[in-house]
Each structure stands twice: as C-alpha cells, then as structure tokens.
Write a protein that holds these residues in place. Structure first.
Motif, short mmCIF file in Angstrom:
data_model
loop_
_atom_site.label_atom_id
_atom_site.label_comp_id
_atom_site.label_asym_id
_atom_site.label_seq_id
_atom_site.Cartn_x
_atom_site.Cartn_y
_atom_site.Cartn_z
N GLU A 139 5.07 16.87 -51.14
CA GLU A 139 3.72 17.18 -50.66
C GLU A 139 3.29 18.51 -51.25
O GLU A 139 4.09 19.45 -51.36
CB GLU A 139 3.70 17.26 -49.13
N THR A 140 2.04 18.59 -51.62
CA THR A 140 1.47 19.82 -52.17
C THR A 140 0.63 20.50 -51.10
O THR A 140 -0.29 19.87 -50.55
CB THR A 140 0.61 19.54 -53.41
N SER A 141 0.94 21.74 -50.80
CA SER A 141 0.20 22.45 -49.77
C SER A 141 -1.13 22.95 -50.33
O SER A 141 -1.33 22.99 -51.55
CB SER A 141 1.01 23.64 -49.26
N ALA A 142 -2.01 23.33 -49.44
CA ALA A 142 -3.19 24.07 -49.86
C ALA A 142 -2.73 25.44 -50.36
O ALA A 142 -1.62 25.88 -50.07
CB ALA A 142 -4.14 24.23 -48.67
N PRO A 143 -3.54 26.14 -51.17
CA PRO A 143 -3.15 27.48 -51.62
C PRO A 143 -2.82 28.36 -50.41
O PRO A 143 -3.57 28.41 -49.43
CB PRO A 143 -4.39 27.98 -52.35
N LEU A 144 -1.68 29.05 -50.49
CA LEU A 144 -1.16 29.82 -49.35
C LEU A 144 -1.06 31.29 -49.69
O LEU A 144 -0.80 31.66 -50.83
CB LEU A 144 0.23 29.31 -48.96
N PHE A 145 -1.26 32.11 -48.67
CA PHE A 145 -0.89 33.51 -48.75
C PHE A 145 0.62 33.62 -48.48
O PHE A 145 1.25 32.65 -48.08
CB PHE A 145 -1.67 34.36 -47.75
N ALA A 146 1.18 34.80 -48.70
CA ALA A 146 2.63 34.97 -48.57
C ALA A 146 3.13 34.72 -47.16
O ALA A 146 4.30 34.41 -46.96
CB ALA A 146 3.03 36.38 -49.03
N ASP A 147 2.28 34.85 -46.15
CA ASP A 147 2.71 34.64 -44.76
C ASP A 147 2.40 33.24 -44.26
O ASP A 147 2.57 32.94 -43.07
CB ASP A 147 2.08 35.68 -43.84
N GLY A 148 1.90 32.35 -45.14
CA GLY A 148 1.64 30.98 -44.75
C GLY A 148 0.20 30.70 -44.37
O GLY A 148 -0.16 29.54 -44.12
N ARG A 149 -0.65 31.72 -44.29
CA ARG A 149 -2.06 31.48 -43.98
C ARG A 149 -2.76 30.85 -45.18
O ARG A 149 -2.33 30.99 -46.32
CB ARG A 149 -2.76 32.80 -43.61
N THR A 150 -3.85 30.15 -44.91
CA THR A 150 -4.64 29.55 -45.98
C THR A 150 -5.96 30.29 -46.12
O THR A 150 -6.42 30.96 -45.20
CB THR A 150 -4.92 28.06 -45.69
#
Length: 368
Positions: A139-150
């Motif tokens: 699965e490909t995630s949405a673009p993430l910040f280093a802490d997991g936020r989008t």
C-alpha cells in the motif's frame, strides 16, 4: 533474604534452624528479609534462579531452604505457607488454551514470514519482488511528514502505526533498499521503502488564502495595538495619569486592573505568575513599561504606583531561611576569595594557547 558472603549466610541459616525467626536473624546481621506473597514458581525463578525456585517449591511448609548461590549472592528461603491450587476442568480453560495456542501460531507465522522476507532482501530482491514472493499486498501512503501527519490534515493526530512507518521512511534515502521495521506488539512488522521524496516548499496561495488573510488581519491588529500602547506609555511617563492616557486614545480599552500584593505571596506561583505582574518587580515607582501579552493577543502597559518595603520582623521562618541562603552564598564567596588570593600570592600565569588547545581537544575539535 540474600547475603553476599557464604559464611555469613550459613551463620544466619544456623540461627534460623535454632529457632530464631528469619526476619530477626537478618536484622541482627544488619540485613532485611523480604516476604514474597503468592509466589509462583516461574516468577520466583526469574527473580532468583531455576535451581533456587526448584528447591523452594519442593520444600515442606516451615522448611528452610539454602543457602543457595545465584548471581545475586546466597539465598536463604523459608517456606511460610503452601497453597494447593486445584486444577481447573478442561471445559473451563478451553477458550484460554485455544487463545494461547492461536497467539503462539500467529507469532510463529509472523516470525517465519519475516525470515522469508529477510532472506529475499538479502538475496537482492526488490521491494516488489519481496512482496510478491511473500504473497502480500503493498500500500502506498499519502505524502507524510516525519511524525506521520499528512499535508491534508496537518493538525490531526497521526495513527501510531503510520507514525512508526513515517519515522522509518524518513531514515531511508529514495535509492536505498527496503527495510523491515517493528510495529506494535506480538512480533508485528512492516516492510517499507521510500518511493518519493518531496522537497519542502510553500503551499500554493490558493490553498491557504483564508489562513493568510486571517494572519494578515491579526498582524495588522497587533501593530495597531502596539501603536496605541506605545502612545499610552509615552503619555504616562510624561506625568499623565494612566486612566487619562487611556481615555485620550478615544478607544474602548479594557479597564484598569489594579494589583496590590506582597512579593512573597506572588513568588509562590512560580512560573504561573503572569509576565505583566513579574515585570512589576523590576521597575521603579512612578514609571510605566510595555510588555507583550503572553498569548499574543495584545500589549500591557504596566504602571508601578508605589513600593512598600517589607518588614520581616517576627517572621522567624523567613529570617532563618534567608540566613541559610546567605550562609551558602558566603561560603562560596570565601572559597572564591581564597582561590584568588592564592593565585595572587603564588603568581599564577595563564597559558591561553594551551587552555584553548585543551578546550578544543575536550570538545572533540583537536587533531593528532
């Protein structure tokens, strides 16, 4: 109880066998015995050793076991009471056994799967090949910040699993091989690969227009507030009563907030003391100062009307406390004065170059 020396342990055991209580024998030796309530064999073995647990749980009620050696020292155990726990009917524990077996099988399956993926990566398989070989779905995630936020929901609290994956992904370069990271409990893991690195850049204005407009309005309001506060400050410091200076602005300003308090009372608030109140104790009387509101909502004009010197007479606790604090400071000053006098008498000279080299070496900046 645990005794460091074998001879001392044997002496204590002899006293107990002669009729002295274990606690009393320990106390006489300057030690302390501890009681383990509702001890189970496995837990007792982890706290001592398997041999000691076997010996203790094979002893009769009232028996003294030991001294027996473990890495912690020589153990002396007295069996105070034995509670016989009857076996449960199979029907009563069937679900518990089934759950435990299921968890073991799941843990073993996860371990086998992880070993299979590890082997594939070690054999230079790509991410897609490793996934296909393990019969998994990527699965490909949405673009993430280093802490997991989008980026779409930067204020939302990230899912803990996604946060772990994001942390691992930010530790990888785009060209690096996939990595396995542990997630959750029970042996769970994820195979991750950084597919794309998006360079930091400002958001398009169209996406943040409302936010920018709100911030611009807020900045202008704060600039206007500071201008008004500065005008009130100037008038007050020229001798105009603060109430008149506020009225002169022609604006509906918040009312004056008089404060009459002792410094000792306010000091008890510590960091909770508001900055405007803290500012008062660094001012001269009949003067005003300007300070920004801690919540960024405006500015305070602080006017100090009068300082009333305190009187500690009769406050023995405060006097003793102050005397102790001054005594500590005085002792430090004596040491500093003695060191300075010794340097002066001996004629100490500082080699600044050598001191600089030593500092560089201690800071890890020195060469060979």
């Amino acid at each position: 109880m645990i005794v460091a020396d074998e001879k001392a342990a044997q002496a204590i055991a002899a006293k107990v066998k002669g009729g002295t209580g274990l606690a009393e024998a320990a106390s006489a030796a300057g030690l302390k015995a501890s009681t383990v309530e509702n001890a189970e064999k496995e837990a007792f073995a982890r706290a001592s050793s398997t041999a000691i647990a076997d010996a203790a749980f094979s002893g009769q009620q009232g028996a003294l076991v030991g001294p027996l050696k473990s890495p912690l020292g020589w153990h002396i155990v007295r069996v105070e009471q034995i509670e016989q726990v009857a076996a449960k009917p199979l029907a009563q524990v069937r679900d518990e056994i089934a759950s435990e077996v299921s968890q073991r099988k799941q843990a073993q399956a996860l371990s086998d799967l992880r070993a299979r993926i590890d082997t594939a990566i070690a054999d230079n398989s790509t991410f897609d090949e490793a996934i296909a070989d393990a019969k998994l779905k990527a699965e490909t995630s949405a673009p993430l910040f280093a802490d997991g936020r989008t980026q779409d929901a930067p204020e939302a609290q990230p899912d803990p699993t996604i946060a772990k994956i994001a942390q691992g992904g930010f530790a990888l370069e785009q060209s690096e091989e996939p990595q396995i990271i542990a997630i959750g409990e029970g042996g769970g893991f994820a195979l991750i690969k950084t597919e794309k690195v998006i360079a930091a850049a400002p958001k398009p204005l169209a996406q943040i227009r409302d936010q920018v407009a709100t911030q611009v309005i807020r900045d202008r309001q704060l600039q206007g507030a500071r201008k008004v506060a500065a005008a009130v400050l100037a008038d007050v410091n020229k001798g105009m009563p603060i109430a008149d200076a506020m009225k002169k602005t022609g604006l509906r300003l918040p009312p004056l907030q008089p404060l009459d308090a002792a410094r000792g009372q306010l000091a008890q608030m510590g960091d909770r003391l508001p900055p405007p109140v803290r500012l008062i104790f660094s001012m001269a009387p009949k003067k005003a100062k300007l300070t920004e509101s801690p919540d960024g909502g405006g500015y305070w004009v602080v006017w100090l009307d009068e300082i009333q010197p305190g009187d500690a007479a009769g406050n023995d606790m405060l006097i003793n406390q102050t005397r102790t604090q001054l005594g500590q400071l005085t002792g430090g000053e004596y040491v500093e004065q003695f060191a300075a006098a010794a340097r002066k008498a001996v004629g100490v000279k500082r080699n600044e170059a050598a001191i600089a080299r030593l500092k560089a070496q201690l800071g890890g900046q020195g060469g060979n």
